[in-house]
Design a protein around this motif. Structure first.
Motif, PDB file in Angstrom:
ATOM      1  N   TYR A 207      41.486  23.096  34.484  1.00 12.48           N
ATOM      2  CA  TYR A 207      42.731  23.864  34.513  1.00 12.48           C
ATOM      3  C   TYR A 207      42.701  24.864  35.670  1.00 12.48           C
ATOM      4  O   TYR A 207      43.680  25.013  36.417  1.00 12.48           O
ATOM      5  CB  TYR A 207      42.920  24.602  33.183  1.00 12.48           C
ATOM      6  N   VAL A 208      41.572  25.567  35.815  1.00 14.51           N
ATOM      7  CA  VAL A 208      41.443  26.558  36.883  1.00 14.51           C
ATOM      8  C   VAL A 208      41.527  25.878  38.247  1.00 14.51           C
ATOM      9  O   VAL A 208      42.202  26.372  39.164  1.00 14.51           O
ATOM     10  CB  VAL A 208      40.117  27.336  36.740  1.00 14.51           C
TER      11      VAL A 208
ATOM     12  N   LEU B 181      34.702  34.354  33.952  1.00 18.05           N
ATOM     13  CA  LEU B 181      35.737  34.413  34.981  1.00 18.05           C
ATOM     14  C   LEU B 181      36.714  33.253  34.826  1.00 18.05           C
ATOM     15  O   LEU B 181      37.936  33.434  34.935  1.00 18.05           O
ATOM     16  CB  LEU B 181      35.096  34.382  36.371  1.00 18.05           C
ATOM     17  N   ALA B 182      36.175  32.055  34.571  1.00 20.84           N
ATOM     18  CA  ALA B 182      37.038  30.879  34.392  1.00 20.84           C
ATOM     19  C   ALA B 182      37.939  31.067  33.176  1.00 20.84           C
ATOM     20  O   ALA B 182      39.135  30.753  33.221  1.00 20.84           O
ATOM     21  CB  ALA B 182      36.191  29.621  34.247  1.00 20.84           C
ATOM     22  N   LYS B 183      37.371  31.591  32.089  1.00 23.93           N
ATOM     23  CA  LYS B 183      38.156  31.792  30.871  1.00 23.93           C
ATOM     24  C   LYS B 183      39.258  32.828  31.102  1.00 23.93           C
ATOM     25  O   LYS B 183      40.390  32.677  30.611  1.00 23.93           O
ATOM     26  CB  LYS B 183      37.253  32.241  29.721  1.00 23.93           C
ATOM     27  N   ASN B 184      38.941  33.889  31.850  1.00 32.21           N
ATOM     28  CA  ASN B 184      39.951  34.912  32.116  1.00 32.21           C
ATOM     29  C   ASN B 184      41.112  34.350  32.937  1.00 32.21           C
ATOM     30  O   ASN B 184      42.273  34.686  32.695  1.00 32.21           O
ATOM     31  CB  ASN B 184      39.317  36.101  32.833  1.00 32.21           C
ATOM     32  N   ILE B 185      40.799  33.513  33.934  1.00 36.32           N
ATOM     33  CA  ILE B 185      41.864  32.889  34.718  1.00 36.32           C
ATOM     34  C   ILE B 185      42.685  31.974  33.820  1.00 36.32           C
ATOM     35  O   ILE B 185      43.916  31.944  33.882  1.00 36.32           O
ATOM     36  CB  ILE B 185      41.282  32.104  35.910  1.00 36.32           C
ATOM     37  N   TYR B 186      42.003  31.228  32.959  1.00 40.33           N
ATOM     38  CA  TYR B 186      42.680  30.327  32.020  1.00 40.33           C
ATOM     39  C   TYR B 186      43.617  31.116  31.099  1.00 40.33           C
ATOM     40  O   TYR B 186      44.749  30.696  30.829  1.00 40.33           O
ATOM     41  CB  TYR B 186      41.634  29.574  31.202  1.00 40.33           C
TER      42      TYR B 186
END
Length: 270
Positions: free
Chosen positions: A258-259, A132-137
């Motif tokens: 970043y998120v 989820l964090a990577k997708n937002i990033y």
């Protein structure tokens, strides 16, 4: 001492995404195993070296080193089900479950099977959180099948979501609130609002702190849906940076930061 092809594996069980195209699945598992073994050997070498130094110059200090080393190994065993310490990882790799520790999902069904096993549940939730964090990033709001299915099962019973900061379910709720908002997908937003509302009703009866926390989420969601102003402190801290130590390599921590900053910027604009 040969550490292995990927030294970062020794320090944080992490292999960069671009490396996956260079190695086969079997080779990746071997690299991971080598890295974990090298870390254990390095820990023993360091501990024994310090103990010898103390024995030579201050014998009483050697006992303290032994106690600290034994305590570290004991904690590894105590928390292995929760955080999967080195010993547990090596056992799982020997059992053919090494895919659990790769930063890439080769088989969605296999990950879901890992999740069904209580021993692996918390670790798999860490994988969902990282995705989820990577997708937002990456500003990419397409969910892999395993993420979608695990979230569905998790959100079906919000009462089961833990309110303890070192458990990843709540981090996932925090991430998904903003994942849904940033995606501008009304179905995502509606689903997570129902989850947060049910958590507020369930947990709020026991704790004003958590009732306020979920109130905050509801206000953020309502602000997105109906352009309402926030009525409570905009500076409420998120729980995004909590995670087990083995899942915090520099690159991943930078993603979380970043998120977090993206969330803070969004809140400050409301």
């Amino acid at each position: 001492m040969k550490i292995g092809k990927k030294p970062e594996v020794v320090y944080c069980d992490f292999i960069d995404d671009e490396e996956y195209n260079r190695f086969s699945y079997e080779e990746m598992i071997r690299i991971l195993r080598e890295g974990i073994i090298a870390r254990k050997i390095g820990r023993y070498i360091f501990g024994i070296s310090v103990m010898i130094l103390f024995l030579c110059f201050k014998p009483a200090g050697a006992l303290i080193v032994i106690i600290l080393f034994a305590e570290f190994e004991a904690l590894d065993m105590i928390y292995e089900r929760k955080f999967h310490g080195d010993n547990f990882k090596l056992r799982n790799i020997r059992r053919g479950n090494g895919a659990l520790y790769l930063n890439k999902v080769y088989d969605d069904c296999r990950v879901e099977n890992f999740y069904d096993d209580d021993i692996n549940k918390n670790y798999v939730l860490g994988m969902v959180k990282r995705r989820l964090a990577k997708n937002i990033y990456d500003n990419d709001y397409t969910e892999p099948a395993y993420v979608n299915n695990i979230l569905k099962s998790l959100f079906m019973e919000p009462e089961e979501i833990s309110t303890s900061p070192d458990i990843k379910e709540l981090d996932i709720v925090t991430l998904y609130v903003f994942y849904a908002i940033f995606s501008k997908n009304e179905d995502y937003v509606g689903n997570i609002r129902n989850v947060v509302l049910r958590m507020k009703l369930y947990v709020g009866q026991y704790s004003k702190l958590w009732r306020d926390y979920f109130d905050y989420f509801l206000q953020v969601i309502d602000s997105y849906q109906w352009k309402k102003e926030l009525e409570i402190n905009k500076k409420k801290d998120m729980i995004l940076l909590y995670d087990c130590w083995a899942n915090i390599p520099g690159k991943y921590r930078n993603t979380l930061l970043y998120v977090k900053n993206k969330i803070d910027d969004y809140i400050n604009q409301i």
